[in-house]
Motif scaffolding. Structure first.
Motif, mmCIF file in Angstrom:
data_model
loop_
_atom_site.group_PDB
_atom_site.id
_atom_site.type_symbol
_atom_site.label_atom_id
_atom_site.label_comp_id
_atom_site.label_asym_id
_atom_site.label_seq_id
_atom_site.Cartn_x
_atom_site.Cartn_y
_atom_site.Cartn_z
ATOM 1 N N LEU A 59 0.780 -1.187 0.101
ATOM 2 C CA LEU A 59 -0.049 0.138 -0.050
ATOM 3 C C LEU A 59 0.809 1.267 0.123
ATOM 4 C CD1 LEU A 59 -2.864 -0.893 2.462
ATOM 5 C CD2 LEU A 59 -3.092 -0.679 0.110
ATOM 6 N N THR A 60 2.008 1.123 0.649
ATOM 7 C CA THR A 60 2.810 2.126 0.565
ATOM 8 C C THR A 60 3.499 2.644 -0.535
ATOM 9 O OG1 THR A 60 3.314 2.081 3.191
ATOM 10 C CG2 THR A 60 4.902 3.420 2.039
ATOM 11 N N VAL A 61 3.924 1.629 -1.192
ATOM 12 C CA VAL A 61 4.637 1.754 -2.440
ATOM 13 C C VAL A 61 3.476 2.314 -3.474
ATOM 14 C CG1 VAL A 61 5.398 0.431 -4.624
ATOM 15 C CG2 VAL A 61 6.355 -0.063 -2.253
ATOM 16 N N GLY A 62 2.215 1.621 -3.543
ATOM 17 C CA GLY A 62 0.842 2.057 -4.286
ATOM 18 C C GLY A 62 0.702 3.723 -4.086
ATOM 19 N N MET A 63 0.813 3.881 -2.746
ATOM 20 C CA MET A 63 0.451 5.540 -2.397
ATOM 21 C C MET A 63 1.573 6.353 -3.021
ATOM 22 S SD MET A 63 -2.448 5.719 -1.327
ATOM 23 C CE MET A 63 -2.504 7.359 -0.867
ATOM 24 N N VAL A 64 2.835 5.970 -2.880
ATOM 25 C CA VAL A 64 3.791 7.006 -3.461
ATOM 26 C C VAL A 64 3.690 6.950 -5.058
ATOM 27 C CG1 VAL A 64 6.430 6.852 -3.623
ATOM 28 C CG2 VAL A 64 5.529 6.420 -1.386
ATOM 29 N N LEU A 65 3.520 5.853 -5.718
ATOM 30 C CA LEU A 65 3.434 5.949 -7.118
ATOM 31 C C LEU A 65 2.160 6.710 -7.511
ATOM 32 C CD1 LEU A 65 4.008 1.924 -8.039
ATOM 33 C CD2 LEU A 65 5.627 4.035 -8.512
ATOM 34 N N TYR A 66 0.926 6.403 -6.782
ATOM 35 C CA TYR A 66 -0.212 7.287 -7.195
ATOM 36 C C TYR A 66 0.371 9.024 -6.927
ATOM 37 C CZ TYR A 66 -3.609 3.526 -7.630
ATOM 38 O OH TYR A 66 -4.186 2.504 -8.100
ATOM 39 N N LYS A 67 0.899 9.275 -5.808
ATOM 40 C CA LYS A 67 1.313 10.519 -5.478
ATOM 41 C C LYS A 67 2.226 10.994 -6.589
ATOM 42 C CE LYS A 67 -0.348 11.623 -1.624
ATOM 43 N NZ LYS A 67 -1.335 12.835 -1.179
ATOM 44 N N ARG A 68 3.273 10.316 -7.170
ATOM 45 C CA ARG A 68 4.104 10.703 -8.217
ATOM 46 C C ARG A 68 3.275 10.959 -9.542
ATOM 47 N NH1 ARG A 68 8.555 6.488 -8.391
ATOM 48 N NH2 ARG A 68 8.830 7.457 -6.569
ATOM 49 N N LEU A 69 2.294 9.971 -9.550
ATOM 50 C CA LEU A 69 1.641 10.002 -10.965
ATOM 51 C C LEU A 69 0.741 11.216 -10.896
ATOM 52 C CD1 LEU A 69 1.272 6.247 -11.762
ATOM 53 C CD2 LEU A 69 2.740 7.996 -13.075
ATOM 54 N N GLY A 70 0.441 11.884 -9.805
ATOM 55 C CA GLY A 70 -0.732 12.555 -9.527
ATOM 56 C C GLY A 70 -1.973 12.322 -9.424
ATOM 57 N N LEU A 71 -2.201 11.161 -8.459
ATOM 58 C CA LEU A 71 -3.572 10.722 -8.404
ATOM 59 C C LEU A 71 -3.667 10.660 -6.843
ATOM 60 C CD1 LEU A 71 -6.421 9.544 -9.195
ATOM 61 C CD2 LEU A 71 -5.277 7.266 -9.621
ATOM 62 N N THR A 72 -4.809 11.288 -6.377
ATOM 63 C CA THR A 72 -5.213 11.072 -4.998
ATOM 64 C C THR A 72 -6.814 10.754 -5.112
ATOM 65 O OG1 THR A 72 -5.773 13.456 -4.965
ATOM 66 C CG2 THR A 72 -3.407 12.582 -4.080
ATOM 67 N N PHE A 73 -7.213 10.228 -3.974
ATOM 68 C CA PHE A 73 -8.610 9.773 -3.737
ATOM 69 C C PHE A 73 -9.078 10.475 -2.319
ATOM 70 C CE2 PHE A 73 -6.081 6.311 -5.325
ATOM 71 C CZ PHE A 73 -7.057 5.823 -6.677
ATOM 72 N N GLU A 74 -10.395 10.871 -2.582
ATOM 73 C CA GLU A 74 -10.920 11.448 -1.360
ATOM 74 C C GLU A 74 -12.145 10.883 -1.264
ATOM 75 O OE1 GLU A 74 -11.468 15.625 -2.466
ATOM 76 O OE2 GLU A 74 -9.051 15.873 -2.525
ATOM 77 N N LYS A 75 -12.879 10.543 -0.132
ATOM 78 C CA LYS A 75 -13.988 9.907 0.357
ATOM 79 C C LYS A 75 -15.201 11.019 -0.082
ATOM 80 C CE LYS A 75 -16.568 7.322 3.834
ATOM 81 N NZ LYS A 75 -16.587 7.152 5.321
ATOM 82 N N GLY A 76 -16.227 10.650 -0.730
ATOM 83 C CA GLY A 76 -17.262 11.504 -1.015
ATOM 84 C C GLY A 76 -18.549 10.930 -0.101
ATOM 85 N N ASP A 77 -19.542 11.771 -0.243
ATOM 86 C CA ASP A 77 -20.815 11.480 0.383
ATOM 87 C C ASP A 77 -21.307 10.122 0.037
ATOM 88 O OD1 ASP A 77 -21.064 12.922 -1.767
ATOM 89 O OD2 ASP A 77 -22.820 14.048 -1.125
ATOM 90 N N LEU A 101 -16.920 9.191 -8.536
ATOM 91 C CA LEU A 101 -17.330 7.913 -8.941
ATOM 92 C C LEU A 101 -18.426 7.475 -7.780
ATOM 93 C CD1 LEU A 101 -17.195 5.731 -11.323
ATOM 94 C CD2 LEU A 101 -15.398 4.724 -9.541
ATOM 95 N N CYS A 102 -19.509 6.845 -8.367
ATOM 96 C CA CYS A 102 -20.636 6.445 -7.322
ATOM 97 C C CYS A 102 -21.182 5.107 -8.087
ATOM 98 C CB CYS A 102 -21.965 7.541 -7.382
ATOM 99 S SG CYS A 102 -21.120 9.146 -6.918
ATOM 100 N N VAL A 103 -21.693 4.469 -7.259
ATOM 101 C CA VAL A 103 -22.389 3.309 -7.419
ATOM 102 C C VAL A 103 -24.049 3.423 -7.229
ATOM 103 C CG1 VAL A 103 -23.099 0.900 -6.803
ATOM 104 C CG2 VAL A 103 -20.809 1.638 -6.625
ATOM 105 N N ASN A 104 -24.836 3.425 -8.373
ATOM 106 C CA ASN A 104 -26.295 3.855 -8.234
ATOM 107 C C ASN A 104 -27.081 2.598 -7.707
ATOM 108 O OD1 ASN A 104 -26.597 1.844 -10.406
ATOM 109 N ND2 ASN A 104 -26.775 3.458 -11.801
ATOM 110 N N ASP A 105 -28.449 2.708 -7.502
ATOM 111 C CA ASP A 105 -29.453 1.650 -7.008
ATOM 112 C C ASP A 105 -29.435 0.432 -7.692
ATOM 113 O OD1 ASP A 105 -30.076 3.502 -5.271
ATOM 114 O OD2 ASP A 105 -31.912 4.289 -6.284
ATOM 115 N N GLU A 106 -28.904 0.354 -9.076
ATOM 116 C CA GLU A 106 -28.689 -0.744 -9.758
ATOM 117 C C GLU A 106 -27.440 -1.516 -9.723
ATOM 118 O OE1 GLU A 106 -30.065 1.913 -11.511
ATOM 119 O OE2 GLU A 106 -31.774 1.468 -10.657
ATOM 120 N N ALA A 107 -26.702 -1.182 -8.817
ATOM 121 C CA ALA A 107 -25.130 -1.457 -8.487
ATOM 122 C C ALA A 107 -24.510 -1.318 -9.678
ATOM 123 C CB ALA A 107 -25.300 -2.875 -8.068
#
Length: 156
Positions: A59-77, A101-107
């Motif tokens: 996970l740490t390596v993945g997070m470093v790579l995502y950061k280097r590639l300029g991708l972050t995630f934020e939990k939404g409502d 990105l969301c999941v609708n009522d039809e999954a």
């Protein structure tokens, strides 16, 4: 008569000695079983700790790579996930390119909020591929994320 009492006492002592010997043997068997269980638990704990350490490292390596590639995630409502790309615009590396990105009522996956806006057709194609992938497998998900990044790159 005294001799008979002594012999009975000796016989009684031999009987108690055999009983105590059986108890001792039973305790030794129980101890061996408990030691084996303890060793098994120790090995199981070591495996779990090694797996945990590997997962944290991955996970740490993945997070470093995502950061280097300029991708972050934020939990939404409502269980949504907001993706924030940077490192896309050569003139402004910190400029955010986002979608939720969301999941609708039809999954099924769907995109809410996209900035800067992308064409509905390109978003629909990418989301359809994601929804058709094997139950949102990691390969399908990775392909979707890379597709979104490429779509944002085309706007620059």
């Amino acid at each position: 008569q005294r001799q008979a009492e002594i012999e009975r006492s000796i016989a009684d002592l031999h009987l108690r000695q055999r009983e105590k010997q059986r108890e001792l043997e039973e305790m030794k068997r129980d101890e061996a079983v408990q030691r084996a269980r303890a060793e098994e638990a120790r090995k199981s704990k070591q495996k779990a700790e090694a797996l945990k350490d590997q997962n944290v490292e991955d996970l740490t390596v993945g997070m470093v790579l995502y950061k280097r590639l300029g991708l972050t995630f934020e939990k939404g409502d409502n269980g949504s996930l907001r993706f924030v790309f940077t490192q896309i615009d050569r003139n402004d590396h910190e400029r955010p390119f986002t979608f939720k990105l969301c999941v609708n009522d039809e999954a099924m996956y769907e995109i809410k909020e996209c900035s800067p806006p992308l064409s509905a057709g390109s978003i629909l194609r990418l989301v359809d591929v994601l929804n058709e992938s094997h139950e949102g497998s990691m390969d399908g998900f990775s392909t979707f994320v890379m597709g979104m990044r490429n779509a944002f790159k085309e706007t620059v």
